[in-house]
Design a protein around this motif. Structure first.
Motif: not given
Length: 295
Positions: A23, A26, A42-43, A46-47, A50, A261
């Motif tokens: 991440m 990101a 943002n990170g 992303s997780i 996902y 990602y």
């Protein structure tokens, strides 16, 4: 903490590490004035995206060029390419490194090899690859004979010999120097002097007295050997245009200016699986050496 509990926690720990490591692109972004900015949200988003797309399969879709592709459809061929070069290069590099390391330690006529290792040891990996490619081009221009392909024109016509030479040469360089050093240390031990006093032949002393005591150091250094092998994997695949795992990931990680990602996470997990398989293979090679020479 018991060993079984540690083993149980390894896989979740690795998965968490991959999720958080992937991440960073990101999270870290450049601002309007080029100042690095941190956007932790943002990170974390992303997780969440996902993990939420695992069941639906959305996490296994990525953009390559202008086409949406399935990770599962692509990873098989890419994994095979990366495994083929790393497995052959690792086994050949380990075996050649051990044999040439023994030769370097016992032979007084191996000064040329020591000079060659010192020269190649200070050169960056990509420089060695470029020098090999330049050498092939030079031979072709002077003689009209193409010895090896300098890169893969397509997946149906891949370069084989020159990438394998590169994957063997660089990690073997490390193993040769390591084995030679440990062999020289072993020759100073009392049991070697006792074996010589008994009148045992030199090859017998080398392979059945000194080398068995060097193998534990080789086994302990396998992770360093693997780090050299895998650290060069992207360089090999990029410069030789090999359609492996690292080339697939790094070539498509940023599509249309956005960071993919899910592709990076899946690619890193594939590389970890590749690492585990190749490491097990090299441990089997060392185990075979132990069964042959350890008395």
């Amino acid at each position: 903490m018991s060993k079984s509990l540690q083993t149980t926690l390894i896989i979740p720990g690795i998965l968490l590490f991959v999720l958080f490591f992937a991440m960073f692109p990101a999270v870290l972004t450049a601002g309007s004035e080029g100042v690095l900015q941190i956007h932790l949200g943002n990170g974390l988003a992303s997780i969440r995206h996902y993990l939420g797309g695992l069941l639906s399969g959305e996490s296994f879709q990525f953009i390559a060029g202008s086409t949406e592709r399935s990770f599962w459809d692509q990873i098989g061929a890419c994994f095979t390419v990366s495994f083929g070069y790393t497995a052959v290069g690792g086994v050949a590099g380990l075996t050649a490194g051990m044999l040439l390391g023994v030769y370097l330690a016992v032979s007084r006529r191996a000064r040329w090899m020591k000079r060659f290792l010192e020269l190649t040891g200070i050169l960056p990996d990509f420089v060695i690859v470029l020098l090999l490619q330049f050498l092939v081009v030079y031979i072709a221009s002077e003689t009209g004979m193409v010895v090896f392909k300098v890169a893969s024109a397509s997946t149906d016509d891949p370069a084989v010999a020159l990438p394998l030479i590169s994957t063997i040469l660089i990690p073997a360089n490390y193993m040769i120097r390591n084995v030679a050093l440990q062999m020289n240390n072993a020759f100073t031990e009392d049991y070697i002097g006792f074996a010589k006093a008994r009148g045992l032949a030199k090859p017998y002393i080398v392979f059945f007295h000194a080398l068995p005591n060097v193998l534990p150091f080789v086994k302990a250094d396998l992770h360093k050997f693997m780090a050299i092998l895998f650290g060069n994997l992207f360089i090999f695949e990029y410069l030789y245009n090999l359609n492996g795992v690292t080339l697939m990931v790094f070539s498509n990680a940023f599509a249309y200016g956005s960071y993919q990602y899910s592709l990076v996470v899946n690619g890193l997990l594939a590389l970890l699986a590749l690492y585990a398989v190749v490491y097990a293979l090299l441990r089997a090679v060392v185990y075979g050496w132990e069964k042959v020479i350890v008395r």
